[in-house]
Design an enzyme around this catalytic site. Structure first.
Site, PDB file in Angstrom:
ATOM      1  N   ASP A  36     -22.904 -44.932  -4.006  1.00 21.76           N
ATOM      2  CA  ASP A  36     -22.288 -43.617  -4.186  1.00 21.76           C
ATOM      3  C   ASP A  36     -22.377 -42.775  -2.905  1.00 21.76           C
ATOM      4  O   ASP A  36     -23.350 -42.876  -2.155  1.00 21.76           O
ATOM      5  CB  ASP A  36     -23.011 -42.898  -5.334  1.00 21.76           C
ATOM      6  CG  ASP A  36     -22.186 -41.740  -5.877  1.00 21.76           C
ATOM      7  OD1 ASP A  36     -21.012 -41.582  -5.480  1.00 21.76           O
ATOM      8  OD2 ASP A  36     -22.723 -40.979  -6.706  1.00 21.76           O
ATOM      9  N   GLY A  37     -21.353 -41.951  -2.697  1.00 13.68           N
ATOM     10  CA  GLY A  37     -21.387 -40.993  -1.588  1.00 13.68           C
ATOM     11  C   GLY A  37     -20.358 -41.248  -0.493  1.00 13.68           C
ATOM     12  O   GLY A  37     -20.378 -40.556   0.533  1.00 13.68           O
ATOM     13  N   HIS A  53     -14.791 -45.132   2.266  1.00 13.26           N
ATOM     14  CA  HIS A  53     -14.931 -46.410   1.557  1.00 13.26           C
ATOM     15  C   HIS A  53     -15.000 -47.567   2.562  1.00 13.26           C
ATOM     16  O   HIS A  53     -15.739 -48.523   2.367  1.00 13.26           O
ATOM     17  CB  HIS A  53     -13.770 -46.618   0.590  1.00 13.26           C
ATOM     18  CG  HIS A  53     -13.778 -45.655  -0.568  1.00 13.26           C
ATOM     19  ND1 HIS A  53     -14.902 -45.422  -1.317  1.00 13.26           N
ATOM     20  CD2 HIS A  53     -12.793 -44.862  -1.099  1.00 13.26           C
ATOM     21  CE1 HIS A  53     -14.626 -44.524  -2.265  1.00 13.26           C
ATOM     22  NE2 HIS A  53     -13.355 -44.176  -2.141  1.00 13.26           N
ATOM     23  N   TRP A  85      -9.666 -45.744 -11.861  1.00 12.22           N
ATOM     24  CA  TRP A  85      -8.198 -45.708 -11.865  1.00 12.22           C
ATOM     25  C   TRP A  85      -7.688 -44.273 -11.889  1.00 12.22           C
ATOM     26  O   TRP A  85      -6.541 -44.003 -11.542  1.00 12.22           O
ATOM     27  CB  TRP A  85      -7.635 -46.447 -13.091  1.00 12.22           C
ATOM     28  CG  TRP A  85      -7.912 -47.915 -13.104  1.00 12.22           C
ATOM     29  CD1 TRP A  85      -8.769 -48.568 -13.947  1.00 12.22           C
ATOM     30  CD2 TRP A  85      -7.349 -48.925 -12.250  1.00 12.22           C
ATOM     31  NE1 TRP A  85      -8.771 -49.914 -13.663  1.00 12.22           N
ATOM     32  CE2 TRP A  85      -7.911 -50.164 -12.633  1.00 12.22           C
ATOM     33  CE3 TRP A  85      -6.425 -48.908 -11.186  1.00 12.22           C
ATOM     34  CZ2 TRP A  85      -7.580 -51.367 -12.008  1.00 12.22           C
ATOM     35  CZ3 TRP A  85      -6.103 -50.116 -10.573  1.00 12.22           C
ATOM     36  CH2 TRP A  85      -6.672 -51.318 -10.984  1.00 12.22           C
ATOM     37  N   LEU A 147     -28.141 -66.987  -3.599  1.00 11.10           N
ATOM     38  CA  LEU A 147     -28.021 -65.628  -4.139  1.00 11.10           C
ATOM     39  C   LEU A 147     -26.853 -65.502  -5.114  1.00 11.10           C
ATOM     40  O   LEU A 147     -25.740 -65.939  -4.812  1.00 11.10           O
ATOM     41  CB  LEU A 147     -27.810 -64.646  -2.968  1.00 11.10           C
ATOM     42  CG  LEU A 147     -27.453 -63.203  -3.332  1.00 11.10           C
ATOM     43  CD1 LEU A 147     -28.651 -62.474  -3.954  1.00 11.10           C
ATOM     44  CD2 LEU A 147     -26.970 -62.432  -2.097  1.00 11.10           C
ATOM     45  N   ARG A 204     -29.261 -46.067  -6.775  1.00  9.14           N
ATOM     46  CA  ARG A 204     -28.026 -45.287  -6.672  1.00  9.14           C
ATOM     47  C   ARG A 204     -28.190 -44.351  -5.492  1.00  9.14           C
ATOM     48  O   ARG A 204     -29.104 -43.519  -5.476  1.00  9.14           O
ATOM     49  CB  ARG A 204     -27.735 -44.488  -7.941  1.00  9.14           C
ATOM     50  CG  ARG A 204     -26.418 -43.723  -7.808  1.00  9.14           C
ATOM     51  CD  ARG A 204     -25.988 -42.995  -9.053  1.00  9.14           C
ATOM     52  NE  ARG A 204     -24.640 -42.469  -8.897  1.00  9.14           N
ATOM     53  CZ  ARG A 204     -23.740 -42.376  -9.858  1.00  9.14           C
ATOM     54  NH1 ARG A 204     -24.045 -42.767 -11.078  1.00  9.14           N
ATOM     55  NH2 ARG A 204     -22.537 -41.886  -9.619  1.00  9.14           N
ATOM     56  N   LEU A 211     -26.316 -43.400 -14.589  1.00 10.57           N
ATOM     57  CA  LEU A 211     -25.923 -44.818 -14.613  1.00 10.57           C
ATOM     58  C   LEU A 211     -24.418 -45.032 -14.543  1.00 10.57           C
ATOM     59  O   LEU A 211     -23.957 -46.115 -14.175  1.00 10.57           O
ATOM     60  CB  LEU A 211     -26.443 -45.475 -15.895  1.00 10.57           C
ATOM     61  CG  LEU A 211     -27.787 -46.176 -15.818  1.00 10.57           C
ATOM     62  CD1 LEU A 211     -28.155 -46.751 -17.175  1.00 10.57           C
ATOM     63  CD2 LEU A 211     -27.756 -47.305 -14.791  1.00 10.57           C
TER      64      LEU A 211
END
Ligand code: FPP
Length: 263
Positions: A36-37, A53, A85, A147, A204, A211
């Site tokens: 986030d951010g 982004h 969206w 992983l 986060r 959440l």
């Protein structure tokens, strides 16, 4: 804070080079990240949100590499939620493009490193090209044993749980399973993350503390860490600090505090 924990925190703050597995007392098996951010980072730098982004995606490569280097078994990333969206057409298409760019530039290295990719979410609503690329990445890496890299795209946790309930309801309807035979494990087995361990550590970034419909079932006993830093600025060093914080948590899973910790 205990003296030992304080010393570790101080040495970690001073030493900015990436840590190695043996430098951690305890590491999570499954890490989930809400990146986030990006929007706030772009605004802070007087840039378009898409640049935020893009910067966030650049950052992601290092975080994935470090996760792999540390031997953490699973990493789940929230790339695009069912609610995303609702953003502007321009932002949505920038994010869709980033998904293509990310796989174009990373898939060879990820595959070579034995990483197994799984897309969490409903690919059905995605543009055809994105659907193809995501399916190809899953197919190409399906027999890899390193992983587990889970990327949530058009993902919503409630929708995932509804999907699981519907699938189980069908088995009840056709007589394979009786209602009283439904178990927590059975529900887990019908989630996108079937066969993988629950989340141990949820990070986060950006200081937000919620959440947002991400892995609700899988996060039942996760430890939460909320670094203030915006995702594009979230460095491997910040990641190490979050992992270190996890190592200090006393996980009781609803049980009693262990004797050793009450010393
Ligand atoms: C939240 O920041 C972030 C997103 C909605 C997208 C996260 C996606 C990436 C980092 C890149 C795509 C990932 C892959 C795997 C290709 P925000 O825009 O909500 O930030 P804000 O709250 O500051 O506005």
């Amino acid at each position: 804070m205990k003296l030992k924990a304080l010393k570790t925190t101080l040495s970690l703050a001073l030493k900015k080079t990436p840590r190695t597995t043996s430098e951690f007392e305890k590491l999570p098996v499954h890490v989930a990240i809400i990146m986030d951010g990006n929007g706030r980072w772009a605004k802070k730098h007087h840039l378009n949100v898409s640049r935020g982004h893009r910067q966030g995606t650049e950052n992601l490569r290092e975080i994935i590499r470090h996760t792999d280097d540390l031997g953490i078994k699973a990493l789940s990333l929230y790339a695009f939620s069912t609610e995303n969206w609702n953003r502007s057409e321009e932002e949505v298409s920038a994010l869709m493009q980033l998904i293509l760019d990310f796989f174009a530039s990373e898939i060879d290295e990820l595959d070579a490193k034995n990483v197994r990719i799984l897309i969490l979410g409903d690919k059905g609503r995605l543009p055809e090209r994105q659907r193809e690329v995501l399916r190809e990445a899953e197919k190409r890496t399906e027999s890899n044993t390193g992983l587990r890299l889970n990327i949530a795209v058009n993902y919503g946790s409630r929708a995932e749980i509804v999907k699981a309930v519907r699938e189980i309801a069908v088995t009840v309807k056709n007589g394979t399973v009786r209602p009283e035979e439904i178990t927590e494990q059975m529900v887990s087995d019908h989630l996108y993350t079937a066969g993988q361990p629950d989340v141990d550590l949820l990070i986060r970034t950006s200081g937000e503390q919620r959440l947002s419909n991400f892995l609700l079932y899988q996060n039942a006993y996760a430890e939460f860490v909320f670094p203030e830093v915006l995702w594009p600025d979230f460095s491997v060093h910040d990641y190490d600090i979050a992992l270190e914080a996890f190592g200090r948590r006393d996980r009781r899973f609803g049980g009693r505090k262990r004797d050793a910790d009450s010393e």
